[in-house]
Write a protein that holds these residues in place. Structure first.
Motif: not given
Length: 392
Positions: A17, A114, A310
């Protein structure tokens, strides 16, 4: 140029992230993962609206939404009396209030979204088999030292290498994590093996004395995630150890039959001894900063570990993009995140004590207080966590 990039130790959810968030701001990065391949261990995780705010800022919103299961409610059950204490409706009113849904996903599916986003971005490089053991720095950059003797350089280093972070050890110099004495056992079973009368489209918590059971559907309702925890005074950390069902069941002999039956359906159980740390202020050492579990490891009881990582990632990139002074940007990131993450760390412990595991009058008080709340009152209660985007 190597000196322009940000080094990221750790290729889990937080590290990937961070790379995506930096790339959205035009900042290149190199993700250094200790394992021989990029992957994620575990089963299901819960994602509040704050996670979906992050997905959009990371550029993976459509992909993330496509693999989620959107549950109807959070249900709290009394594992002794076999009845519902309360529930939180996650429907239209919840979504309108907080701007996004609540969902559950398979951890591997989320990591895969991701990871693909990182692979698709020209500003992100990925390197596996590259455990960061320490670092050196000067006023021009950072050199990350790798376990096999290589060294890599960059403008800064982000320690997103988890609970046992090597980067944290050098930044903070603190003692090992706090071992809670709570052991969690995880299993994933085909939906048809879940008791038919418990196939609820909900994240369900059965709370009992010094134990609890959680279950919810995953992967398009193909499987159910089972997570059960009890106090067994485990003295040292364990992660992912296979255990027989008999070991799991012995912590739940005192709860109602229907709750015990959930455990009997589980297969291939693995155990984790839960650990966390007290909040600390020292996240920054010059050009080095911590993120996610390396900065603020927390108990699972608020289902916010991945969400907080995140949020960290988005806030980090935003803070760095607003200044030419790197160290000032890292300090701003820390200052924007430290109180929110400390609150989640400490409230996660309190949730275990006062919601998940109380007994006797303590449990009766929980039941009375939580069952008395209206749906509007529950939304007000959650507003501090979901009401903003957690990033401002």
């Amino acid at each position: 140029m190597d000196q322009d990039r940000i080094l990221i130790a750790g290729g889990g959810i937080g590290g990937l992230a961070a790379a995506l968030a930096l790339a959205q701001k035009g900042i290149p990065s190199l993700v250094l993962e200790r394992s021989s391949r990029f992957g994620e261990i575990g089963a299901g995780i819960q994602l509040g609206p704050n996670a979906f705010h992050c997905f959009d800022r990371l550029g993976v919103g459509p992909a993330a939404r496509g693999m989620a299961v959107y549950i109807d409610s959070l249900r709290l059950m009394d594992a002794m009396a076999d009845g519902e204490i309360c529930h939180i409706d996650l429907g239209e009113k919840f979504r309108t209030r907080f701007g996004n849904p609540y969902a559950v996903v398979h951890r591997g599916d989320l990591h895969g979204v991701l990871l693909q986003g990182c692979r698709d971005h020209a500003l992100i490089d990925l390197k596996s088999g590259a455990e960061v053991t320490g670092y050196d720095q000067d006023d021009k950059g950072v050199v990350a030292k790798l376990a096999h003797g290589e060294a890599v350089s960059g403008r800064a280093l982000i320690g997103a290498d988890g609970l046992w972070s090597n980067v944290r050890r050098q930044v903070v110099g603190d003692i090992p994590p706090r071992v809670s004495g709570h052991t969690t056992y995880r299993s994933v079973i085909p939906t048809e093996q879940m008791a038919e009368d418990l196939r609820w489209n909900a994240a369900t918590l059965w709370a009992g004395p010094k134990c609890h059971i959680v279950h919810y559907p995953l992967s398009g309702w193909k499987v159910f995630n089972l997570v059960v925890t009890y106090h067994n005074h485990a003295p040292e950390p364990v992660a992912g150890k296979p255990v027989p069902v008999e070991e799991v069941r012995k912590g739940f002999t005192h709860v109602c039959e229907r709750a015990q039956e959930i455990i009997r359906h589980g297969k291939d159980w693995h155990m984790w001894v839960l650990c966390d740390r007290d909040p600390v202020e020292r996240w920054i050492d010059g050009r080095v900063a911590l993120l996610g579990d390396a900065a603020h490891p927390m108990m699972q009881y608020m289902a916010q570990g991945a969400c907080m990582a995140m949020e960290d990632a988005v806030c980090l990139a935003d803070s760095l993009s607003k200044t030419q002074a790197l160290e000032a940007g890292l300090t701003t990131y820390r200052d924007r995140r430290i109180l929110r993450t400390a609150r989640v760390q400490l409230m996660s412990r309190a949730m275990g004590d006062h919601v998940y595991h109380p007994d006797g009058p303590h449990a009766a008080l929980r039941n009375a207080m939580m069952s008395a709340k209206s749906q509007d009152q529950w939304l007000d209660t959650l507003d501090w966590l979901y009401g903003g985007n957690g990033l401002d």
